[in-house]
Design an enzyme around this catalytic site. Structure first.
Site, PDB file in Angstrom:
ATOM      1  N   GLU A 206       0.836  -1.212   0.000  1.00 17.05           N
ATOM      2  CA  GLU A 206       0.000   0.000   0.000  1.00 17.05           C
ATOM      3  C   GLU A 206       0.865   1.256   0.000  1.00 17.05           C
ATOM      4  OE1 GLU A 206      -3.024  -0.101  -0.585  1.00 17.05           O
ATOM      5  OE2 GLU A 206      -3.865  -1.957   0.197  1.00 17.05           O
ATOM      6  N   ARG A 210       0.761   3.800  -3.262  1.00 15.36           N
ATOM      7  CA  ARG A 210       0.097   5.089  -3.043  1.00 15.36           C
ATOM      8  C   ARG A 210       1.108   6.211  -2.786  1.00 15.36           C
ATOM      9  NH1 ARG A 210      -5.700   3.699  -0.285  1.00 15.36           N
ATOM     10  NH2 ARG A 210      -5.547   1.457  -0.480  1.00 15.36           N
ATOM     11  N   ASP A 356      -5.069  -9.860  -8.208  1.00 17.91           N
ATOM     12  CA  ASP A 356      -5.280  -8.942  -9.338  1.00 17.91           C
ATOM     13  C   ASP A 356      -4.021  -8.367  -9.982  1.00 17.91           C
ATOM     14  OD1 ASP A 356      -4.848  -7.508  -6.970  1.00 17.91           O
ATOM     15  OD2 ASP A 356      -6.664  -6.294  -7.105  1.00 17.91           O
ATOM     16  N   GLU A 524     -11.720   0.551 -10.512  1.00 21.77           N
ATOM     17  CA  GLU A 524     -11.330  -0.394 -11.579  1.00 21.77           C
ATOM     18  C   GLU A 524     -12.163  -0.275 -12.852  1.00 21.77           C
ATOM     19  OE1 GLU A 524     -11.656  -1.242  -8.355  1.00 21.77           O
ATOM     20  OE2 GLU A 524      -9.536  -1.463  -7.871  1.00 21.77           O
TER      21      GLU A 524
HETATM   22  C1  DMJ Z   1      -6.070   0.469  -5.239  1.00 18.51           C
HETATM   23  O1  DMJ Z   1      -5.315   0.720  -4.123  1.00 18.51           O
HETATM   24  C2  DMJ Z   1      -5.284  -0.208  -6.310  1.00 18.51           C
HETATM   25  O2  DMJ Z   1      -5.928  -0.065  -7.523  1.00 18.51           O
HETATM   26  C3  DMJ Z   1      -5.044  -1.652  -6.024  1.00 18.51           C
HETATM   27  O3  DMJ Z   1      -4.393  -2.313  -7.063  1.00 18.51           O
HETATM   28  C4  DMJ Z   1      -6.365  -2.358  -5.806  1.00 18.51           C
HETATM   29  N1  DMJ Z   1      -7.168  -1.688  -4.847  1.00 18.51           N
HETATM   30  C5  DMJ Z   1      -7.296  -0.270  -4.833  1.00 18.51           C
HETATM   31  C6  DMJ Z   1      -8.497   0.296  -5.510  1.00 18.51           C
HETATM   32  O4  DMJ Z   1      -9.615  -0.440  -5.497  1.00 18.51           O
END
Ligand code: DMJ
Length: 625
Positions: A206, A210, A356, A524
């Site tokens: 995270e 971010r 994902d 997404e």
């Molecule tokens: C984000 O922090 C990123 O896109 C991550 O890959 C998946 N989750 C969140 C948004 O939903």
């Protein structure tokens, strides 16, 4: 210019003498005139007439040549003025490409202009939403990770690095929201270094996507004419922002994050880092998420590129090199991996949470590096194999209406198929489209003959899945998607409710379980709509994006500032959850803004977006032209 293209045997200019000779010997004329005195007389008249024309025109023949010479420059002029009268009689006029009459051409260009203005005004609405989201955060939560818009306070859910500020900064730069940049940058300059040095535990993934990603993107986008900023298409008005500070902070932060790698006995990093003492430890169950350990490389690679220090790239890339050697199921991988053994743990395969962005970064890291001189073709092969595995093992169609979706294999390929799809999976249409054309339009890719059969299948799947993701919004009463959807398939009827929008033709195809009815303002689907619009140029993706934006406006906007997550998207009014996630500003609103804007802003053949929507430039080898 057109006439030059017609310089073939059919339209080649002939000498006047040749014209007459050909006329005299034409069998058709001979046949018509044989034994006919009127015919002979007419023939004589014709020869005299032609002779007159030749002698008359020969005086201005050179002028005609002048026209001819200049024809290459003036295009149509050659066709209209530069031919002799004989030519006009004798030659068929060249076939010009169809052209609209001037008044119709004007209508088309003015309707294009109207379209541009229409989408420009929608783009401005997104910017207004961003300003509203930021004002809530600034007024009630400045310095906290996230805003709780209903209780009007802040919360530190991500370790206390002021994540909303850093996650939002490049969105503000891209939108030209300079006042927000000038509020965010002083905070970052004054506060962030101390936070990085003193704060406690943060999650490696995270914090990388971010905070590190936000700093790196801000570094590139704020460099003005010192960098490759002109590539981004963003009109740069910022004055006095010192981009070097973002690089310094990125290094300071990444040096601490590296302890997740250093503490692990394998090349798989631990999931958590304690910032103030440079220590790291695994998650309570001892495992790391596959997506988390494989979604660090775009950021660490770019940091090595701009800092000149290879250590970041080297540590991060070892993860992918290691995963390359592990056994997989048709390219698909379990969602957990052990940093102690370096092996996958369990058999749960999905493209939703924890799985994902493993697939996303395979292709994006390859794209980031494909011109850099680094040989990363193994990543491309892993991606291709995985997408074949997705198409073979995970893609199904719902009943009764046949929505294409991606399900899960919770017990591996020998276990049963689950028709469950997280909203998180909706990143996949965008990734598939990007992987197929590598960021250029589908039209160009077809013209250049670049698409392989796999690319075409992936592109088709991308379009089908994007529709499904959109319908996950459209089937609910609020027009907003639930966190997780189940699909009705032959022989499997999951218990649950419909989304509440009885007028949707897909209401029976999608089932929502009680615990999955929330919406966290996730990006997404709009991310994929943005990429698909860039790639296919199909306006329907913009229309869908606008519908989703309007639903956010209607049901998640909080009057006192900010936007809030919802507890239940199937009820009107929807119960609210009191949280504005940082990715709403960092991703959701950014992708919507870019979806409605010009395609030359942050172009997909020059930038690659990290999984948190922070654009990083594609790296070019110093030796390439
Ligand atoms: C984000 O922090 C990123 O896109 C991550 O890959 C998946 N989750 C969140 C948004 O939903």
């Amino acid at each position: 210019m057109q006439d030059i293209h017609y310089d073939n045997a059919k339209f080649r200019r002939r000498s006047p003498l040749k014209v007459i000779t050909q006329a005299l010997v034409t069998s058709h004329i001979r046949y018509c005139c044989r034994g006919c005195s009127t015919g002979n007389f007419l023939m004589l008249l014709m020869i005299l007439g032609l002779t007159y024309l030749i002698t008359h025109k020969s005086s201005d023949h050179s002028a005609s040549n002048i026209h001819l010479n200049s024809a290459a420059n003036v295009g149509h002029k050659y066709v209209k003025e530069g031919v002799s009268i004989i030519d006009k009689i004798w030659r068929k006029p060249p076939r010009l490409p169809p052209q609209l009459p001037p008044d119709e051409a004007q209508i088309v260009s003015s309707s294009l202009e109207e379209q541009r203005l229409h989408w420009f005004s929608r783009k401005q609405k997104v910017k207004e939403a961003f300003v509203h989201a930021w004002s809530g955060y600034k007024n009630h939560a400045m310095g906290y990770d996230e805003l709780m818009p209903l209780s009007q306070r802040g919360t530190d859910g991500l370790g206390g690095l002021g994540a909303t500020i850093v996650d939002s900064l490049d969105t503000a730069i891209i939108m030209g929201a300079d006042e927000i940049v000038y509020e965010a940058v002083p905070w970052i300059e004054k506060q962030l270094v101390e936070r990085i040095e003193k704060k406690g535990q943060v999650n490696l993934f995270e914090t990388t996507i971010r905070v590190l990603g936000g700093l790196l993107s801000a570094y590139h986008l704020s460099r003005g004419d010192k960098g490759t900023i002109s590539d981004s298409g963003i009109p740069m008005t910022l004055k006095g922002v010192k981009s070097e500070i973002f690089l310094e902070l990125a290094k300071t932060l990444a040096d601490r994050l590296l302890s997740a790698f250093a503490s692990s006995p394998t090349s798989i990093p631990f999931s958590d880092v304690v910032l103030h003492d440079h220590s790291a430890h695994p998650a309570p169950d001892g495992l790391s998420s596959t997506a988390e350990v494989s979604t660090l490389q775009l950021e660490f690679n770019y940091l090595s590129e701009i800092s000149g220090d290879p250590k970041y790239r080297s540590k991060a890339m070892k993860v992918l090199e290691h995963i390359r050697s592990l056994p997989k199921v048709e390219g698909l991988v379990p969602i957990h991996i052990s940093p102690h053994s370096g092996q996958f743990n369990g058999e749960n395969i999905r493209l939703g949470s924890r799985g994902d962005s493993y697939y996303e970064y395979l292709i994006k890291v390859w794209i980031q590096q494909k011109n850099s001189g680094n040989q990363l073709n193994y990543l491309y092969q892993m991606y291709e194999e995985a997408m074949r595995g997705v198409r073979h093992l995970l893609v199904r169609k719902s009943i009764p209406k046949g929505l294409v979706f991606v399900g899960e294999l919770p017990h591996g390929s020998n276990g049963s198929f689950s028709p469950k799809m997280d909203h998180l999976v909706c990143f996949l249409p965008g990734t598939l489209a990007l992987g197929a054309t590598k960021g250029i339009t589908k039209k160009k890719a077809i013209e250049r003959n670049l698409l392989t059969p796999d690319d075409l299948e992936n592109l088709k799947l991308a379009e089908d899945l994007a529709k499904t993701c959109f319908e996950m919004y459209a089937i609910t009463s609020t027009g907003l998607a639930p966190e997780i959807a189940y699909f009705h398939i032959e022989g499997d009827s999951e218990g649950g409710l419909d989304g509440g929008n009885k007028s949707s033709e897909y209401i029976d195809d999608i089932i929502i379980k009680h615990n999955d009815r929330h919406n966290l303002l996730r990006p997404e689907t709009v991310e994929s709509l943005f990429v698909l619009h860039r790639v296919t140029e199909d306006p329907k993706y913009r229309e869908w994006g606008w519908q989703i934006f309007e639903a956010f406006e209607k049901y998640t906007k909080v009057d006192s500032g900010g936007y809030t997550s919802l507890d239940d998207v199937t009820l009107i009014p929807p119960p609210r959850r009191d949280k504005m996630e940082t990715f709403f500003l960092g991703e959701t609103l950014k992708y919507l803004y870019l979806l409605f804007g010009d395609e030359n802003v942050v172009p997909l053949d020059k930038f690659v977006f990290n999984t948190e929507a922070h654009p990083l430039p594609i790296i070019w080898s110093k030796y390439s032209a």
